[in-house]
Design a protein around this motif. Structure first.
Motif, PDB file in Angstrom:
ATOM      1  N   ARG A 115      11.177 -35.072  -6.381  1.00 32.26           N
ATOM      2  CA  ARG A 115      11.984 -36.154  -5.827  1.00 32.26           C
ATOM      3  C   ARG A 115      12.160 -35.893  -4.336  1.00 32.26           C
ATOM      4  N   GLU A 116      12.525 -36.939  -3.602  1.00 32.63           N
ATOM      5  CA  GLU A 116      12.768 -36.758  -2.179  1.00 32.63           C
ATOM      6  C   GLU A 116      13.952 -35.821  -2.020  1.00 32.63           C
ATOM      7  N   THR A 117      13.789 -34.845  -1.134  1.00 29.80           N
ATOM      8  CA  THR A 117      14.866 -33.896  -0.900  1.00 29.80           C
ATOM      9  C   THR A 117      16.122 -34.655  -0.487  1.00 29.80           C
ATOM     10  N   GLY A 118      17.228 -34.264  -1.069  1.00 31.64           N
ATOM     11  CA  GLY A 118      18.482 -34.938  -0.735  1.00 31.64           C
ATOM     12  C   GLY A 118      18.888 -35.988  -1.749  1.00 31.64           C
ATOM     13  N   THR A 119      17.923 -36.447  -2.574  1.00 31.63           N
ATOM     14  CA  THR A 119      18.299 -37.406  -3.622  1.00 31.63           C
ATOM     15  C   THR A 119      18.674 -36.639  -4.888  1.00 31.63           C
ATOM     16  N   GLU A 120      19.424 -37.293  -5.749  1.00 30.50           N
ATOM     17  CA  GLU A 120      19.959 -36.607  -6.927  1.00 30.50           C
ATOM     18  C   GLU A 120      19.340 -37.076  -8.238  1.00 30.50           C
ATOM     19  N   ALA A 121      18.817 -38.302  -8.243  1.00 35.40           N
ATOM     20  CA  ALA A 121      18.324 -38.848  -9.515  1.00 35.40           C
ATOM     21  C   ALA A 121      17.128 -38.047 -10.016  1.00 35.40           C
ATOM     22  N   LEU A 122      16.971 -37.986 -11.339  1.00 33.57           N
ATOM     23  CA  LEU A 122      15.809 -37.315 -11.910  1.00 33.57           C
ATOM     24  C   LEU A 122      14.674 -38.316 -12.009  1.00 33.57           C
ATOM     25  N   ASN A 123      13.530 -37.938 -11.493  1.00 27.86           N
ATOM     26  CA  ASN A 123      12.371 -38.816 -11.601  1.00 27.86           C
ATOM     27  C   ASN A 123      11.598 -38.544 -12.882  1.00 27.86           C
ATOM     28  N   THR A 124      10.614 -39.402 -13.109  1.00 26.30           N
ATOM     29  CA  THR A 124       9.772 -39.229 -14.294  1.00 26.30           C
ATOM     30  C   THR A 124       9.113 -37.859 -14.280  1.00 26.30           C
ATOM     31  N   ARG A 125       9.090 -37.224 -15.447  1.00 28.20           N
ATOM     32  CA  ARG A 125       8.519 -35.887 -15.520  1.00 28.20           C
ATOM     33  C   ARG A 125       7.267 -35.883 -16.379  1.00 28.20           C
ATOM     34  N   THR A 126       6.474 -34.852 -16.182  1.00 25.92           N
ATOM     35  CA  THR A 126       5.373 -34.582 -17.094  1.00 25.92           C
ATOM     36  C   THR A 126       5.680 -33.251 -17.773  1.00 25.92           C
TER      37      THR A 126
ATOM     38  N   ALA B 212       3.208 -41.074 -14.181  1.00 26.04           N
ATOM     39  CA  ALA B 212       3.336 -41.516 -15.574  1.00 26.04           C
ATOM     40  C   ALA B 212       3.905 -40.376 -16.410  1.00 26.04           C
ATOM     41  N   GLN B 213       4.800 -40.722 -17.336  1.00 31.23           N
ATOM     42  CA  GLN B 213       5.326 -39.689 -18.229  1.00 31.23           C
ATOM     43  C   GLN B 213       4.258 -39.351 -19.252  1.00 31.23           C
ATOM     44  N   GLU B 214       3.814 -38.109 -19.263  1.00 35.26           N
ATOM     45  CA  GLU B 214       2.779 -37.742 -20.216  1.00 35.26           C
ATOM     46  C   GLU B 214       2.828 -36.262 -20.529  1.00 35.26           C
ATOM     47  N   THR B 215       2.103 -35.913 -21.565  1.00 38.52           N
ATOM     48  CA  THR B 215       1.986 -34.515 -21.970  1.00 38.52           C
ATOM     49  C   THR B 215       0.656 -34.004 -21.456  1.00 38.52           C
TER      50      THR B 215
END
Ligand code: ADP
Ligand code: MG
Ligand code: ZN
Length: 483
Positions: free
Chosen positions: A200-211, A244-247
């Motif tokens: 995520r952009e430094t300084g932001t708090e939200a969790l982005n999509t993960r793999t 994209a969220q993926e395994t």
């Protein structure tokens, strides 16, 4: 724009119990045992077979929950996680889902900016699957491992760099070894990692999509795969794309993550409570008993070692492996009874003993230079019976033969010569034999003093007391300079 990485780890650790999680089959080394010899109706999923929970596995899981500062839940529930795979004969894995055995803990990791707390979301019990070996055109199934007790430890997404990831994974492995619940042998797959990675952009708090990167079986794979994935996701965002969220799997050879499937969701597994196992209810008195018998953990050991005067770095090395810490602990005890500083013992271990262990490939808990023998040697050096160089060769000999330092020194006549007349004679001879060097020294080439020291020591077979040589040599030079 700068990005930061956000990583959460899922760690699977096989528990060192005698028998499997829900049956009486023996837990064996799945890399060496003959395949499919340790199986029964329960772990091969025969209809009508009934699972029974292994109490020792529960005890081990409680140890871990307590050591990771979790709340150990009075009631936890086993559930069926349904999926098909050839190494899973039941068609489901028994795991804990909504109510894990322990939750909401934390551990400290070392970072360049100091200690950092990483939250542990949950610790739950489950069973391992069998093992598949893929050959050319066919696959082999070995169910010896099916039903081996497995502990899953899930962190919160609190890791911010691959260094954090490495430190957390290593710390967890150390703790499991200290607790005696897992031997940490990653080559045998008894600890496996899965990394959930987002950026995520430094300084932001939200969790982005993960793999999620599956089946990482070494620190190297864990670190390299995480680093690759972080860089890949940053590139995607910089191009204006979406992750994209993926395994994912990790391809060691190409050094790349590869997509295995789009992310599965909990509902895909049709979790439901295991009807054959009642809820696991823990007696609080038993949990307290386990707490009071918990092994001393690495952080506490480190504090004690720092109080011995070890540097933070040395203390860290000393506690990283429980066998090393135990060795040092025992040696420190002997040392203190002989009025020797534990710090001196640490120096011998870290410089000399580690060298010998590395060369020979031996483990410290099996080495013949036992804590008592090592300290006996250090005492002889401290008392001036042998000098430090002789001490080093005595240690090498002890390491191979297992004799005490006294025996070696006596048998080889290594005791240091402090006899002044012998040393003075050697000095006189060195000076008489080397008139050119003496002239150069007296003419101002001060470094030759060291050279003369070396000549005398060699003439004495390396056994002379260096302090006496130095003193007598200094006296002689003063005399010669005065003319
Ligand atoms: P699941 O159970 O579907 O695998 P969880 O939400 O339970 O998913 O999280 C599993 C792991 O993923 C945990 O270690 C958690 O810390 C981590 N995680 C969750 N969201 C993120 C995110 N956005 N970025 C990185 N890691 C994450
Ligand atoms: Mg997961
Ligand atoms: Zn079985």
């Amino acid at each position: 724009m700068p990005f930061e990485s956000v990583i959460g780890l899922e760690v699977h650790a096989e528990l060192l119990t005698q028998s499997k999680m829900f049956c009486g089959c023996a837990v064996v080394d799945s890399t060496t045992a003959e395949p499919n010899r340790h199986v029964c109706p329960v772990c091969t999923g025969q209809p009508g077979a009934l699972p029974v929970v292994n109490k020792r596995a529960v005890e081990f899981a409680i140890r871990v929950g307590l050591a990771l500062n979790c709340a150990v839940n009075r009631v936890s529930v086993f559930a069926r996680k349904n999926y098909f795979y050839p190494d899973l004969p039941k068609g489901y894995q028994i795991s804990q889902y909504e109510l894990p055995l322990a939750s909401n803990g934390w551990i400290l990791i070392d970072t360049p900016d100091g200690a950092k707390k990483i939250r542990v979301r949950r610790v739950h019990l489950e069973e391992d699957t069998g093992k598949l070996t893929h050959a050319d055109g066919y696959s082999l199934v070995d169910l010896n491992r099916a039903g081996v007790p497995l502990l899953e430890i899930v962190s919160e997404p609190d890791l911010r760099s691959v260094e954090d990831v490495k430190a957390y994974a290593a710390k967890l492995r150390t703790i499991l070894r200290y607790l005696g619940v897992n031997n940490g042998d990653m080559e045998k797959g008894v600890i496996r990692f899965e990394a959930n990675v987002s950026v995520r952009e430094t300084g932001t708090e939200a969790l982005n999509t993960r793999t999620e990167i599956k089946n990482l079986n070494s620190f190297r794979a864990l670190v390299n795969a995480s680093a690759y994935e972080i860089a890949r996701q940053i590139k995607v965002y910089e191009r204006g794309g979406a992750v994209a969220q993926e395994t994912l799997g990790w391809n060691e050879a190409s050094g790349k993550t590869v997509s295995q499937r789009s992310k599965e969701h909990a509902h895909d597994y049709r979790y439901f409570p295991e009807p054959d196992i009642p809820p696991l209810e823990l007696d609080p008195a038993w949990v307290e008993e386990i707490r009071s018998n918990l092994a001393e953990l690495p952080d506490a050991k480190r504090e004690r070692f720092l109080a011995f005067g070890l540097t933070p770095y040395d203390a860290g090395v000393m506690v990283a492996e429980s066998h090393v810490a135990d060795y040092f602990d025992e040696a420190a005890k002997f040392a203190q009874s002989l009025k020797i500083e534990p710090k001196a013992v640490a120096n011998w271990i870290l410089s000399q003993l580690f060298g010998l262990l590395n060369e020979s490939g031996q483990e410290i808990d099996q080495c013949r230079a036992t804590p008592e023998r090592l300290v006996g040697l250090i005492k002889m050096v401290a008392d001036g019976v042998i000098n430090i160089n002789t001490g080093k060769s005595v240690l090498s000999e002890m390491f191979v033969g297992g004799q005490s330092a006294e025996e070696i020194v006596r048998a080889k006549g290594l005791a240091q010569v402090s006899d002044e007349s012998a040393i003075v004679a050697a000095i006189e001879k060195a000076i008489a034999d080397n008139p050119d060097q003496l002239a150069a020294y007296l003419g101002g080439k001060e470094t030759l003093a060291k050279w003369f020291f070396g000549q005398v020591m060699r003439a004495m077979g390396g056994k002379a007391n260096p302090a006496v040589i130095q003193k007598k040599l200094d006296e002689k030079f003063v005399e010669l300079k005065r003319g």
